[in-house]
Write an enzyme that holds these catalytic residues in place. Structure first.
Site, short mmCIF file in Angstrom:
data_model
loop_
_atom_site.label_atom_id
_atom_site.label_comp_id
_atom_site.label_asym_id
_atom_site.label_seq_id
_atom_site.Cartn_x
_atom_site.Cartn_y
_atom_site.Cartn_z
N ASN A 9 32.78 28.49 36.53
CA ASN A 9 31.85 29.33 35.99
C ASN A 9 32.22 29.84 34.73
OD1 ASN A 9 29.81 31.01 35.47
ND2 ASN A 9 30.04 32.47 37.55
N TRP A 10 31.79 29.55 33.45
CA TRP A 10 32.31 30.12 32.39
C TRP A 10 31.65 31.53 32.15
CZ3 TRP A 10 33.64 26.49 27.65
CH2 TRP A 10 34.57 25.57 28.01
N GLU A 95 26.64 38.82 39.66
CA GLU A 95 26.39 39.67 38.70
C GLU A 95 24.78 39.25 38.08
OE1 GLU A 95 29.52 37.37 36.44
OE2 GLU A 95 31.00 38.29 37.76
N SER A 208 38.55 35.23 42.37
CA SER A 208 39.79 35.26 42.11
C SER A 208 40.86 34.18 42.53
CB SER A 208 40.73 36.56 42.37
OG SER A 208 40.09 37.68 41.89
N GLY A 229 35.81 31.43 38.27
CA GLY A 229 35.47 32.16 36.83
C GLY A 229 36.55 31.99 35.96
N GLY A 230 37.20 33.22 36.05
CA GLY A 230 38.06 33.29 34.90
C GLY A 230 39.07 32.11 34.65
P1 PGA Z 1 36.61 34.88 39.22
O1 PGA Z 1 35.07 34.75 39.42
O2 PGA Z 1 37.18 33.48 39.62
O3 PGA Z 1 36.98 35.35 37.98
O4 PGA Z 1 36.88 36.11 40.16
C1 PGA Z 1 34.38 33.88 40.30
C2 PGA Z 1 33.08 33.91 40.13
O5 PGA Z 1 32.49 34.99 39.78
O6 PGA Z 1 32.34 32.98 40.40
#
Ligand code: PGA
Length: 249
Positions: A9-10, A95, A208, A229-230
């Site tokens: 997920n960018w 989010e 994370s 995500g990141g």
């Molecule tokens: P993260 O985000 O891996 O940066 O914690 C995960 C997500 O929101 O899908």
């Protein structure tokens, strides 16, 4: 059980210059034994899908509107995502639930639109830190699961991502026991509602996930992959996570 899945997920990151990351992934993963999906911002979907061509990596959107078309400035329909080359769409990310006030009912309506169009919905749920500390986690995610998934959910059209809000982008990860407990409860909730079909609905963990913790997370029962995500932004971070999922097979 469908193939295990790792989805990136960018979020609101990435411009044309970052398409090189996708090219690198395409070269590294020409014949993966797991499903790989990247969900870039909508502005990059079409080009990303085009640059991946016939390769097995799929692209997805990060949200869609529940309606097919009309006067909804700034929104994108499931059909438009599909037209741009998407096969998946993330729905109900925390989010979006926070920034755009998305309720379970809205998420379910969006999932119905995605299913109607032929997109696989990655439906997100997860508790806040306050809910975790009040021991309300199972009740919260159970309620989100019941209300956010449409009756027509199947193993082919639906993926569920458990993402504790306090673990997203924070570097904090629940214990393996906590992940196992929630994923076990989600599987049980799915079985109660969808019967046998529930075995095939993939349950992703998100929050994370990094190259150095992916392997242990993938060893947890009822974890069928990850929403990242990141660590999905750079192919050098994302590839080791895909490798860890392959190694868990
Ligand atoms: P993260 O985000 O891996 O940066 O914690 C995960 C997500 O929101 O899908």
């Amino acid at each position: 059980m469908g193939r295990k899945l790792v989805a990136g997920n960018w979020k609101m990151n990435g411009t044309n210059a970052d398409l090189k990351e996708i090219e690198a992934l395409g070269i590294a993963w020409a014949a993966p034994r797991v499903d790989i999906v990247i969900c870039p911002p909508a502005t990059l979907l079409s080009r990303m899908a085009f640059s991946l061509g016939g390769q097995p990596i799929r692209v997805g959107g990060q949200d869609c509107h529940a309606k097919e078309s009309g006067a909804h400035t700034g929104d994108i329909s499931a059909e438009m995502l599909k037209d741009a080359g998407a096969r998946y769409v993330i729905l109900g990310h925390s989010e979006r639930r926070a920034d755009h006030g998305e309720s379970d009912d809205m998420v379910r309506a969006k999932a119905e639109a995605a299913h109607k169009t032929g997109l696989t919905a990655i439906i997100c749920l997860g508790e806040s830190l306050a809910q975790r500390e009040a021991s309300d986690t199972l009740e919260v995610v159970g309620g989100q699961l019941a209300a956010s998934l449409p009756d027509g959910a199947t193993a082919a059209n639906t993926v569920v991502a458990y993402e504790p809000i306090w673990a997203i982008g924070t570097g904090k990860v629940p214990s393996l026991e906590q992940i196992a407990e929630v994923h076990g409860a989600l599987r049980a909730g799915l079985k109660e509602r969808f019967g046998e079909e529930a075995e095939g609905i993939r349950l992703l963990y998100g929050g994370s996930v990094k190259p150095d913790n992916a392997a242990e997370i993938f060893g947890v029962e009822n974890v069928d992959g990850a929403l990242v995500g990141g660590a999905s932004l750079k192919s050098t971070d994302f590839s080791p996570i895909i490798s860890a999922l392959e190694s868990s097979l």
